[in-house]
Scaffold this active site. Structure first.
Site, PDB file in Angstrom:
ATOM      1  CG  HIS A  19      -1.951  -0.970   1.346  1.00  0.00           C
ATOM      2  ND1 HIS A  19      -2.129  -1.756   2.471  1.00  0.00           N
ATOM      3  CD2 HIS A  19      -2.927  -1.321   0.480  1.00  0.00           C
ATOM      4  CE1 HIS A  19      -3.177  -2.555   2.275  1.00  0.00           C
ATOM      5  NE2 HIS A  19      -3.673  -2.311   1.074  1.00  0.00           N
ATOM      6  CE  LYS A  43     -12.317  -7.227   2.045  1.00  0.00           C
ATOM      7  NZ  LYS A  43     -11.111  -6.555   1.552  1.00  0.00           N
ATOM      8  NE  ARG A  92      -2.915  -7.700  -4.436  1.00  0.00           N
ATOM      9  CZ  ARG A  92      -3.742  -7.973  -3.447  1.00  0.00           C
ATOM     10  NH1 ARG A  92      -3.283  -8.158  -2.246  1.00  0.00           N
ATOM     11  NH2 ARG A  92      -5.031  -8.084  -3.661  1.00  0.00           N
ATOM     12  CB  SER A 130      -4.488  -6.593   4.641  1.00  0.00           C
ATOM     13  OG  SER A 130      -4.064  -5.322   4.202  1.00  0.00           O
TER      14      SER A 130
HETATM   15  O1  PNS Z   1      -8.820  -2.793   0.290  1.00  0.00           O
HETATM   16  P1  PNS Z   1     -10.088  -3.297  -0.332  1.00  0.00           P
HETATM   17  O2  PNS Z   1     -10.880  -4.082   0.685  1.00  0.00           O
HETATM   18  O3  PNS Z   1      -9.856  -4.054  -1.604  1.00  0.00           O
HETATM   19  O4  PNS Z   1     -10.961  -1.979  -0.726  1.00  0.00           O
HETATM   20  C1  PNS Z   1     -12.220  -2.098  -1.340  1.00  0.00           C
HETATM   21  C2  PNS Z   1     -12.976  -0.755  -1.267  1.00  0.00           C
HETATM   22  C3  PNS Z   1     -13.089  -0.286   0.157  1.00  0.00           C
HETATM   23  C4  PNS Z   1     -12.234   0.267  -2.089  1.00  0.00           C
HETATM   24  C5  PNS Z   1     -14.398  -0.987  -1.882  1.00  0.00           C
HETATM   25  O5  PNS Z   1     -15.020  -2.067  -1.253  1.00  0.00           O
HETATM   26  C6  PNS Z   1     -15.284   0.254  -1.767  1.00  0.00           C
HETATM   27  O6  PNS Z   1     -15.097   1.222  -2.466  1.00  0.00           O
HETATM   28  N1  PNS Z   1     -16.257   0.200  -0.833  1.00  0.00           N
HETATM   29  C7  PNS Z   1     -17.200   1.275  -0.625  1.00  0.00           C
HETATM   30  C8  PNS Z   1     -18.594   0.880  -1.095  1.00  0.00           C
HETATM   31  C9  PNS Z   1     -18.764   1.126  -2.577  1.00  0.00           C
HETATM   32  O7  PNS Z   1     -18.609   2.219  -3.088  1.00  0.00           O
HETATM   33  N2  PNS Z   1     -19.092   0.056  -3.313  1.00  0.00           N
HETATM   34  C10 PNS Z   1     -19.341   0.116  -4.719  1.00  0.00           C
HETATM   35  C11 PNS Z   1     -18.141  -0.312  -5.545  1.00  0.00           C
HETATM   36  S1  PNS Z   1     -18.716  -1.437  -6.765  1.00  0.00           S
END
Ligand code: PNS
Length: 162
Positions: A19, A43, A92, A130
């Site tokens: 990150h 999660k 990745r 993570s």
């Molecule tokens: O580190 P991660 O868990 O891969 O991050 C994922 C994240 C937090 C970026 C994604 O789940 C997100 O944007 N969540 C907020 C809810 C949202 O906007 N969902 C619609 C996206 S399709």
């Protein structure tokens, strides 16, 4: 020419050197990067959002160009709220692509003015996440060099290994 601000969203449970690599490279393109920690209800997190924010601050040594925040709900709404246009995400491997492509496309469908920029993770970090960092620490393996020292310390405390 550098743009003003980008949002780097994620769970960051906890922040890893992968990150940090994306974040520092993001700062070469943008004056400020907002690291936005999502309250991700799907999660089950190891660290509280407050702990994650604090770990990010410590990991970047309170860099004034890194703004650390949290958000609830849709990312597009948060991006609008902070008047940003660009979102940064790290890629990745091919396995990340489908999920990221779906998410970026959905976000763009929700907000045509928003764009997601992908950066390939550096070769030293492409295999870490993570989730694997937590698993390796829990079972006594070393994650030295893969996470900031403060994160390594906190992980050991969480799993009562120190
Ligand atoms: O580190 P991660 O868990 O891969 O991050 C994922 C994240 C937090 C970026 C994604 O789940 C997100 O944007 N969540 C907020 C809810 C949202 O906007 N969902 C619609 C996206 S399709």
């Amino acid at each position: 020419m550098k743009r003003k601000v980008a949002v780097y969203p994620g769970s960051f449970d906890p922040i890893t050197n992968g990150h940090l690599d994306i974040l520092m490279r993001g700062l070469e393109l943008f004056d400020k990067v907002i690291v936005a920690v999502a309250f991700n209800i799907e999660k089950k997190a190891l660290f509280t959002v407050e702990d994650r924010l604090e770990l990010i601050q410590q990991a970047v040594n309170y860099n004034e160009n890194v703004l650390v925040d949290s958000f609830n709900g849709l990312l597009v709404d948060y991006v609008k709220k902070v008047n940003a246009r660009f979102v940064i995400r790290g890629l990745r491997a091919m396995s990340d692509f489908e999920y990221e492509f779906q998410m970026a496309s959905m976000n763009r469908n929700l907000n045509k003015g928003m764009d997601t920029l992908f950066m390939m993770t550096s070769k030293d970090y492409y295999f870490i996440s993570s989730r694997t960092i937590k698993e390796v620490t829990e079972f006594g393996g070393s994650v030295k060099g893969l996470v900031p020292e403060i994160v390594e310390k906190r992980l050991k405390e969480k799993f009562r290994l120190s």
